[in-house]
Design a protein around this motif. Structure first.
Motif, PDB file in Angstrom:
ATOM      1  N   LEU A   2      49.642   4.235 -11.280  1.00 45.99           N
ATOM      2  CA  LEU A   2      49.594   5.587 -11.848  1.00 45.99           C
ATOM      3  C   LEU A   2      50.747   5.718 -12.845  1.00 45.99           C
ATOM      4  O   LEU A   2      51.904   5.438 -12.489  1.00 45.99           O
ATOM      5  CB  LEU A   2      49.710   6.629 -10.735  1.00 45.99           C
ATOM      6  N   ILE A   3      50.432   6.090 -14.064  1.00 44.42           N
ATOM      7  CA  ILE A   3      51.451   6.200 -15.118  1.00 44.42           C
ATOM      8  C   ILE A   3      51.631   7.673 -15.469  1.00 44.42           C
ATOM      9  O   ILE A   3      50.645   8.378 -15.710  1.00 44.42           O
ATOM     10  CB  ILE A   3      51.030   5.397 -16.368  1.00 44.42           C
ATOM     11  N   VAL A   4      52.879   8.128 -15.507  1.00 46.06           N
ATOM     12  CA  VAL A   4      53.175   9.515 -15.879  1.00 46.06           C
ATOM     13  C   VAL A   4      53.651   9.521 -17.328  1.00 46.06           C
ATOM     14  O   VAL A   4      54.717   8.977 -17.635  1.00 46.06           O
ATOM     15  CB  VAL A   4      54.270  10.120 -14.978  1.00 46.06           C
ATOM     16  N   GLY A   5      52.851  10.124 -18.224  1.00 45.19           N
ATOM     17  CA  GLY A   5      53.265  10.223 -19.626  1.00 45.19           C
ATOM     18  C   GLY A   5      52.376   9.410 -20.544  1.00 45.19           C
ATOM     19  O   GLY A   5      52.212   8.199 -20.349  1.00 45.19           O
ATOM     20  N   GLY A   6      51.809  10.073 -21.544  1.00 45.21           N
ATOM     21  CA  GLY A   6      50.901   9.410 -22.478  1.00 45.21           C
ATOM     22  C   GLY A   6      51.493   9.264 -23.860  1.00 45.21           C
ATOM     23  O   GLY A   6      50.836   9.508 -24.865  1.00 45.21           O
ATOM     24  N   VAL A  24      44.091   1.592 -13.475  1.00 46.86           N
ATOM     25  CA  VAL A  24      45.114   2.408 -14.147  1.00 46.86           C
ATOM     26  C   VAL A  24      44.650   3.854 -14.260  1.00 46.86           C
ATOM     27  O   VAL A  24      43.551   4.124 -14.743  1.00 46.86           O
ATOM     28  CB  VAL A  24      45.408   1.864 -15.577  1.00 46.86           C
ATOM     29  N   LEU A  25      45.514   4.775 -13.814  1.00 44.74           N
ATOM     30  CA  LEU A  25      45.307   6.211 -14.053  1.00 44.74           C
ATOM     31  C   LEU A  25      46.552   6.710 -14.778  1.00 44.74           C
ATOM     32  O   LEU A  25      47.672   6.558 -14.274  1.00 44.74           O
ATOM     33  CB  LEU A  25      45.148   6.964 -12.725  1.00 44.74           C
ATOM     34  N   LEU A  26      46.363   7.277 -15.980  1.00 46.55           N
ATOM     35  CA  LEU A  26      47.500   7.825 -16.735  1.00 46.55           C
ATOM     36  C   LEU A  26      47.362   9.344 -16.777  1.00 46.55           C
ATOM     37  O   LEU A  26      46.284   9.862 -17.086  1.00 46.55           O
ATOM     38  CB  LEU A  26      47.516   7.229 -18.148  1.00 46.55           C
ATOM     39  N   GLN A 186      51.784   2.354  -6.700  1.00 51.01           N
ATOM     40  CA  GLN A 186      52.780   2.097  -7.743  1.00 51.01           C
ATOM     41  C   GLN A 186      52.721   3.243  -8.754  1.00 51.01           C
ATOM     42  O   GLN A 186      51.647   3.535  -9.294  1.00 51.01           O
ATOM     43  CB  GLN A 186      52.478   0.785  -8.475  1.00 51.01           C
ATOM     44  N   VAL A 187      53.847   3.879  -8.982  1.00 44.59           N
ATOM     45  CA  VAL A 187      53.942   4.976  -9.952  1.00 44.59           C
ATOM     46  C   VAL A 187      54.943   4.562 -11.032  1.00 44.59           C
ATOM     47  O   VAL A 187      56.058   4.140 -10.704  1.00 44.59           O
ATOM     48  CB  VAL A 187      54.441   6.281  -9.284  1.00 44.59           C
ATOM     49  N   VAL A 188      54.541   4.660 -12.296  1.00 38.75           N
ATOM     50  CA  VAL A 188      55.460   4.329 -13.395  1.00 38.75           C
ATOM     51  C   VAL A 188      55.763   5.617 -14.158  1.00 38.75           C
ATOM     52  O   VAL A 188      54.847   6.259 -14.693  1.00 38.75           O
ATOM     53  CB  VAL A 188      54.835   3.289 -14.358  1.00 38.75           C
ATOM     54  N   VAL A 189      57.032   5.989 -14.216  1.00 40.66           N
ATOM     55  CA  VAL A 189      57.432   7.204 -14.927  1.00 40.66           C
ATOM     56  C   VAL A 189      57.769   6.819 -16.377  1.00 40.66           C
ATOM     57  O   VAL A 189      58.763   6.141 -16.637  1.00 40.66           O
ATOM     58  CB  VAL A 189      58.632   7.891 -14.248  1.00 40.66           C
ATOM     59  N   ALA A 190      56.888   7.239 -17.288  1.00 40.14           N
ATOM     60  CA  ALA A 190      57.077   6.974 -18.724  1.00 40.14           C
ATOM     61  C   ALA A 190      56.992   8.319 -19.442  1.00 40.14           C
ATOM     62  O   ALA A 190      56.242   8.481 -20.408  1.00 40.14           O
ATOM     63  CB  ALA A 190      56.007   6.001 -19.219  1.00 40.14           C
ATOM     64  N   ALA A 191      57.757   9.275 -18.954  1.00 38.43           N
ATOM     65  CA  ALA A 191      57.645  10.664 -19.420  1.00 38.43           C
ATOM     66  C   ALA A 191      58.633  10.981 -20.535  1.00 38.43           C
ATOM     67  O   ALA A 191      58.991  12.147 -20.746  1.00 38.43           O
ATOM     68  CB  ALA A 191      57.806  11.618 -18.244  1.00 38.43           C
ATOM     69  N   GLY A 192      59.085   9.953 -21.265  1.00 43.92           N
ATOM     70  CA  GLY A 192      59.935  10.154 -22.423  1.00 43.92           C
ATOM     71  C   GLY A 192      61.162  11.003 -22.100  1.00 43.92           C
ATOM     72  O   GLY A 192      61.807  10.830 -21.053  1.00 43.92           O
ATOM     73  N   ALA A 193      61.484  11.940 -22.992  1.00 44.76           N
ATOM     74  CA  ALA A 193      62.703  12.750 -22.859  1.00 44.76           C
ATOM     75  C   ALA A 193      62.693  13.639 -21.624  1.00 44.76           C
ATOM     76  O   ALA A 193      63.727  14.186 -21.241  1.00 44.76           O
ATOM     77  CB  ALA A 193      62.853  13.617 -24.107  1.00 44.76           C
ATOM     78  N   TRP A 194      61.516  13.774 -20.990  1.00 48.82           N
ATOM     79  CA  TRP A 194      61.383  14.628 -19.796  1.00 48.82           C
ATOM     80  C   TRP A 194      61.546  13.818 -18.506  1.00 48.82           C
ATOM     81  O   TRP A 194      61.457  14.378 -17.411  1.00 48.82           O
ATOM     82  CB  TRP A 194      60.030  15.340 -19.829  1.00 48.82           C
ATOM     83  N   SER A 195      61.779  12.517 -18.627  1.00 48.28           N
ATOM     84  CA  SER A 195      61.861  11.651 -17.432  1.00 48.28           C
ATOM     85  C   SER A 195      63.000  12.064 -16.515  1.00 48.28           C
ATOM     86  O   SER A 195      62.912  11.904 -15.294  1.00 48.28           O
ATOM     87  CB  SER A 195      62.036  10.189 -17.847  1.00 48.28           C
ATOM     88  N   GLY A 196      64.081  12.592 -17.088  1.00 47.19           N
ATOM     89  CA  GLY A 196      65.226  13.024 -16.287  1.00 47.19           C
ATOM     90  C   GLY A 196      64.962  14.306 -15.502  1.00 47.19           C
ATOM     91  O   GLY A 196      65.742  14.680 -14.629  1.00 47.19           O
ATOM     92  N   LEU A 197      63.857  14.996 -15.835  1.00 46.82           N
ATOM     93  CA  LEU A 197      63.487  16.195 -15.067  1.00 46.82           C
ATOM     94  C   LEU A 197      62.674  15.813 -13.825  1.00 46.82           C
ATOM     95  O   LEU A 197      62.615  16.578 -12.859  1.00 46.82           O
ATOM     96  CB  LEU A 197      62.662  17.163 -15.926  1.00 46.82           C
ATOM     97  N   LEU A 198      62.053  14.632 -13.869  1.00 41.57           N
ATOM     98  CA  LEU A 198      61.194  14.203 -12.760  1.00 41.57           C
ATOM     99  C   LEU A 198      61.897  13.239 -11.815  1.00 41.57           C
ATOM    100  O   LEU A 198      61.427  13.023 -10.701  1.00 41.57           O
ATOM    101  CB  LEU A 198      59.954  13.480 -13.324  1.00 41.57           C
ATOM    102  N   THR A 199      62.964  12.608 -12.283  1.00 42.10           N
ATOM    103  CA  THR A 199      63.682  11.584 -11.503  1.00 42.10           C
ATOM    104  C   THR A 199      65.183  11.768 -11.728  1.00 42.10           C
ATOM    105  O   THR A 199      65.593  12.468 -12.664  1.00 42.10           O
ATOM    106  CB  THR A 199      63.307  10.170 -11.992  1.00 42.10           C
ATOM    107  N   PRO A 200      66.011  11.090 -10.904  1.00 45.04           N
ATOM    108  CA  PRO A 200      67.468  11.184 -11.128  1.00 45.04           C
ATOM    109  C   PRO A 200      67.958  10.329 -12.299  1.00 45.04           C
ATOM    110  O   PRO A 200      69.163  10.279 -12.535  1.00 45.04           O
ATOM    111  CB  PRO A 200      68.067  10.655  -9.814  1.00 45.04           C
ATOM    112  N   ALA A 201      67.055   9.661 -13.025  1.00 42.19           N
ATOM    113  CA  ALA A 201      67.485   8.796 -14.138  1.00 42.19           C
ATOM    114  C   ALA A 201      68.239   9.613 -15.187  1.00 42.19           C
ATOM    115  O   ALA A 201      67.815  10.727 -15.517  1.00 42.19           O
ATOM    116  CB  ALA A 201      66.268   8.132 -14.770  1.00 42.19           C
TER     117      ALA A 201
END
Ligand SMILES: Cc1cc2nc3c(=O)[nH]c(=O)nc-3n(C[C@H](O)[C@H](O)[C@H](O)COP(=O)(O)OP(=O)(O)OC[C@H]3O[C@@H](n4cnc5c(N)ncnc54)[C@H](O)[C@@H]3O)c2cc1C
Length: 355
Positions: A2-6, A24-26, A186-201
């Motif tokens: 599962l991919i987050v972010g298109g 794959v589910l995006l 498996q979840v892949v966070v590819a949420a660009g500039a918003w990735s820090g809102l979804l994860t502690p990255a």
């Protein structure tokens, strides 16, 4: 998977994962390709962008080499042009920097040619008078067309892409969304500039504004990089002029008069006849930046089966080709990711609590 972010990064991973046979589910909260990847300059410019040797240059060179393969296999064109980029110098200090760059890049075995003013005029007849130029074998493409080509390629190979679905939380075993919980190993966070809102990255937005101009005549056939702006020729006689860097702007994507004026002046200083060009569009987007400006690729510490693929800052279009392949190989086949991009490098404060 599962991919987050298109954006270009999520679509690249979706495409490469489908090529490797994964399901794959995006999920994209708005439209595929509507984030930073929509308006980027599309430069594939590891040599022009690197101030010295290091991980950014190495990753960029590896990725630049992979675009020809995508050009051959993707279902639609993304206007790939690998005919080089010209960086020009108007001051002695800038000229000295170009000579230094040419020297260390040639020392690494890379092509890098110092051009005298006559050669600069040959490569770019519209250029204002310069002291010298540096030609390197970088390139460019259409960032929105690349993103759409990857999305179409992934869909044609069987990926599912859902627009208008907002991921509200990422957890071990899946995600919460505006349409309910979706399970995934498996979840892949590819949420660009918003990735820090979804994860502690530690991924933060860095606003960038750019202009799209229509050339009065065909003044510019090659990408030209000056001290205050770059100009990238695009299809239909258009030229993209970029870009501001505004880390203090947060998630604000308003176009400002000040930035439009500054970019327009810088573009005309580089190629004076652009003063007569039509202003087609002004646009602002958010680059996803990490503290060391390198992407963050790898397992999110503290979670099971959650991966980060983000933080590509100024080079997400360039690095998409490498990112798609290495992330798909890591998630599906357990292959190692580039050590310089490890999430652990930011320390415990940016790791998850095992949700
Ligand atoms: C002015 C400018 C010029 C640039 N020029 C270049 C260049 O010449 N060369 C280069 O290599 N790079 C360039 N870049 C950088 C490049 O655009 C980025 O690095 C790249 O687009 C990042 O891609 P991405 O997929 O990570 O992010 P994005 O394209 O922003 O995509 C992220 C997607 O995630 C979605 N999303 C976010 N949160 C959620 C959620 N909770 N649920 C579901 N979906 C979500 C967003 O809607 C978005 O569509 C430029 C950037 C700017 C701003």
């Amino acid at each position: 998977m599962l991919i987050v972010g298109g954006g270009v990064v999520g679509c690249a991973i979706a495409y490469e994962a489908r090529k490797r046979g994964a399901s794959v589910l995006l999920l994209e909260r708005q439209r595929i390709g509507g984030g930073a990847s929509h308006g980027a300059g599309g430069m594939l410019a590891p040599q022009v962008e690197s101030a010295g040797p290091g991980a950014a240059l190495e990753l960029g060179l590896r990725s630049r080499d992979l675009f020809a393969e995508w050009q051959a296999e993707l279902p639609t064109s993304f206007d790939l042009d690998l005919s080089g980029i010209l960086r020009v110098a108007h001051t002695e200090a800038a000229a000295a920097e170009l000579r230094r760059r040419a020297e260390w890049q040639r020392g690494l075995g890379l092509a890098a040619r110092i051009c005298d003013p006559a050669e600069v005029t040959d490569l770019c007849p519209g250029c204002a008078e310069v002291l010298c130029g540096l030609w390197v074998p970088d390139g460019q493409c259409s960032a929105p067309r690349l993103t759409m080509a990857l999305a179409q390629g992934a869909t044609q190979r069987g990926a599912e892409m859902r627009e208008g679905v907002v991921v509200t939380a990422v957890r071990t075993g899946g995600v919460d969304t505006t349409e309910g919980r979706i399970s995934a190993g498996q979840v892949v966070v590819a949420a660009g500039a918003w990735s820090g809102l979804l994860t502690p990255a530690p991924v933060r937005p860095v606003k960038g504004q750019r202009l799209l101009l229509r050339q009065p005549d065909r003044l510019l056939g090659i990408t030209v990089f000056g001290d205050h702006c770059y100009l990238v020729p695009k299809a239909g006689g258009r030229v993209l002029a970029g870009a501001t860097e505004e880390p203090e702007a947060g998630f604000d994507t308003r176009v400002t008069v000040e930035a439009v004026g500054r970019l327009a002046r810088a573009a005309c200083a580089l190629v004076p006849a652009l003063g007569g060009a039509e202003l087609v569009e002004a646009w602002a987007g958010l680059r996803p930046a990490t503290p060391d400006r390198l992407p963050v690729l790898g397992r999110l510490p503290g979670y099971e089966g959650v991966w980060l693929a983000t933080g590509h800052h100024r080079n997400g279009i360039l690095l998409s080709a490498l990112t798609g392949r290495v992330v798909a190989d890591a998630v599906l086949h357990g292959r190692a990711l580039p050590a310089a991009c490890a999430p652990e490098r930011f320390g415990a404060r940016h790791q998850g609590g095992g949700r």
